[in-house]
Design an enzyme around this catalytic site. Structure first.
Site, mmCIF file in Angstrom:
data_model
loop_
_atom_site.group_PDB
_atom_site.id
_atom_site.type_symbol
_atom_site.label_atom_id
_atom_site.label_comp_id
_atom_site.label_asym_id
_atom_site.label_seq_id
_atom_site.Cartn_x
_atom_site.Cartn_y
_atom_site.Cartn_z
ATOM 1 N N GLY A 17 0.818 -1.217 0.000
ATOM 2 C CA GLY A 17 0.000 0.000 0.000
ATOM 3 C C GLY A 17 0.847 1.261 0.000
ATOM 4 O O GLY A 17 0.639 2.165 -0.822
ATOM 5 N N LEU A 18 1.821 1.336 0.902
ATOM 6 C CA LEU A 18 2.650 2.539 0.960
ATOM 7 C C LEU A 18 3.651 2.570 -0.185
ATOM 8 O O LEU A 18 3.987 3.645 -0.690
ATOM 9 C CB LEU A 18 3.358 2.648 2.312
ATOM 10 C CG LEU A 18 2.417 2.811 3.516
ATOM 11 C CD1 LEU A 18 3.202 3.108 4.787
ATOM 12 C CD2 LEU A 18 1.385 3.913 3.264
ATOM 13 N N ASP A 37 10.327 -6.152 -4.075
ATOM 14 C CA ASP A 37 9.318 -6.832 -3.260
ATOM 15 C C ASP A 37 9.523 -8.318 -3.513
ATOM 16 O O ASP A 37 10.418 -8.703 -4.284
ATOM 17 C CB ASP A 37 7.886 -6.377 -3.659
ATOM 18 C CG ASP A 37 6.904 -6.499 -2.492
ATOM 19 O OD1 ASP A 37 6.757 -7.624 -1.952
ATOM 20 O OD2 ASP A 37 6.294 -5.490 -2.112
ATOM 21 N N SER A 118 6.791 1.408 13.442
ATOM 22 C CA SER A 118 5.328 1.495 13.623
ATOM 23 C C SER A 118 4.968 2.034 14.994
ATOM 24 O O SER A 118 5.706 1.855 15.975
ATOM 25 C CB SER A 118 4.731 0.099 13.460
ATOM 26 O OG SER A 118 3.370 0.094 13.834
ATOM 27 N N ASN A 119 3.807 2.656 15.044
ATOM 28 C CA ASN A 119 3.244 3.095 16.334
ATOM 29 C C ASN A 119 3.036 1.907 17.280
ATOM 30 O O ASN A 119 2.897 2.115 18.489
ATOM 31 C CB ASN A 119 1.930 3.857 16.095
ATOM 32 C CG ASN A 119 0.797 2.958 15.638
ATOM 33 O OD1 ASN A 119 0.074 2.391 16.451
ATOM 34 N ND2 ASN A 119 0.625 2.794 14.335
ATOM 35 N N HIS A 120 3.034 0.678 16.746
ATOM 36 C CA HIS A 120 2.804 -0.484 17.614
ATOM 37 C C HIS A 120 4.036 -0.852 18.456
ATOM 38 O O HIS A 120 3.949 -1.712 19.328
ATOM 39 C CB HIS A 120 2.278 -1.659 16.785
ATOM 40 C CG HIS A 120 0.935 -1.317 16.211
ATOM 41 N ND1 HIS A 120 -0.206 -1.266 16.980
ATOM 42 C CD2 HIS A 120 0.571 -0.908 14.974
ATOM 43 C CE1 HIS A 120 -1.221 -0.863 16.236
ATOM 44 N NE2 HIS A 120 -0.778 -0.642 15.012
ATOM 45 N N TYR A 143 4.369 -8.239 16.173
ATOM 46 C CA TYR A 143 4.685 -7.284 15.100
ATOM 47 C C TYR A 143 5.388 -6.048 15.678
ATOM 48 O O TYR A 143 6.440 -5.620 15.166
ATOM 49 C CB TYR A 143 3.372 -6.915 14.391
ATOM 50 C CG TYR A 143 3.442 -5.697 13.506
ATOM 51 C CD1 TYR A 143 4.157 -5.715 12.313
ATOM 52 C CD2 TYR A 143 2.770 -4.517 13.860
ATOM 53 C CE1 TYR A 143 4.208 -4.584 11.500
ATOM 54 C CE2 TYR A 143 2.809 -3.396 13.054
ATOM 55 C CZ TYR A 143 3.534 -3.432 11.872
ATOM 56 O OH TYR A 143 3.580 -2.319 11.069
#
Ligand code: NAI
Ligand code: 15L
Length: 285
Positions: A17-18, A37, A118-120, A143
């Site tokens: 997506g990004l 990829d 990531s924010n995670h 993750y």
């Protein structure tokens, strides 16, 4: 300001997506954009366009990654598992994968990396808290742990080998916020590109951690802590607020997915257990 700081730039995760959002935008940052990829995902890219070359590589395969990195001056690393899931694919793509990437970067003297963290990494902080990069990680998922590993690995490669990295803890980068949580975590594609450009062009980057957000009215992060790389967001989730409120139910304030920054990631993947009293899970779980 010149943003073409590197002649050949590698974009991993180019079919995601990004990757799709960045493909055209990043051409302004280089003479040649190398898109990479997994082999099976590369079919989504279609043929290489002007100033592009496609180099398939599985991040878990050191030889393939080395080939993808050879001849690049900088890397925008978007590839990998992007959500919570079983440990094995996270191990292969995000842990072994990021190690292979930095080994290749060292081998080919790549100077700078923008790493999609990531924010995670900090998902187990409450939404009522305002974080700076000095807050220790509190990952909400395997993750999130894999992204924390990538940040630490990048730190070691800076201290040992001088490879500079911006670990960008991306919030929620989608065309628009999908829910109320994303009003705080949203990062527009244009702001993502502005942030990556700032990280690629700032004279001295070092190893740095950046919370990647647009200029949203509600924020869980200290906005001043991103200014050192010269990033100035120009978009805001506020323009979507009314529509998001209209289409989403009033949140249950007792739901941990509403209380914690990681949202639904707290309850995806490995089961949440009873020892987390006070983290009773969404209603019905
Ligand atoms: P995505 O899932 O759409 O794209 C990830 C890409 O990585 C895919 O094209 C996939 O084929 C590739 N990939 C997965 N395993 C691989 C492997 N073993 N070898 C080579 N390539 C592999 O994810 P998205 O949304 O484009 O995110 C890009 C990056 O940004 C990811 O690393 C994600 O963790 C991170 N991120 C994204 C956020 C968002 O809101 N979109 C938020 C926070 C972090
Ligand atoms: C992420 O790290 C994911 O890659 C993305 O798919 C979103 O779920 C985002 O975080 C989020 O927290 O909204």
């Amino acid at each position: 300001m010149t943003i073409k700081a590197h002649s050949t730039l590698l974009l991993t995760g180019a079919a995601g997506g990004l990757g799709a959002a960045l493909r055209d935008r990043l051409k302004a940052n280089c003479d040649m954009l190398r898109l990479s990829d997994r082999q099976e995902a590369c079919s989504k890219l279609g043929p290489a366009q002007d100033h592009e070359v496609i180099v398939p590589a599985d991040l878990a395969d050191a030889v393939q990654v080395d080939r993808a990195v050879q001849g690049c001056q900088a890397i925008v690393h978007m590839g990998g598992m992007s959500v919570e899931g079983p440990f094995e694919p996270i191990l292969q793509a995000n842990i072994l994968g990021v190690y292979n990437l930095y080994e290749a970067a060292r081998n080919h003297r790549v100077k700078r990396v923008v790493f999609a963290s990531s924010n995670h990494v900090t998902g187990f902080y409450k939404q009522s808290q305002t974080l700076t990069p000095a807050h220790p990680p509190r990952p909400d998922s395997l993750y999130g742990v894999s992204k924390a590993f990538g940040e630490d690995l990048a730190s070691m490669y800076f201290d040992r080998y001088g490879i500079e990295t911006a670990c960008v803890r991306i919030g929620s980068s989608f065309p628009e916020p999908k829910d109320r949580r994303m009003l705080a975590s949203w990062l527009s594609f244009d702001d993502l590109h502005r942030l990556i450009t700032a990280c690629l062009t700032t004279p001295v980057l070092g190893h740095t951690i950046i919370f990647g957000m647009s200029d949203n009215a509600v924020s869980w992060y200290d906005k001043a802590s991103v200014r050192h790389v010269g990033y100035r967001p120009q978009d805001t989730s506020d323009v979507f607020k009314e529509a998001v409120y209209a289409r989403t139910p009033e949140p249950d304030a007792t739901d941990p997915a509403v209380q914690y920054q990681g949202g639904g990631f707290l309850f995806s993947g490995i089961p949440m257990t009873a020892h987390l009293s006070g983290h009773n899970g969404p209603k019905g779980k």
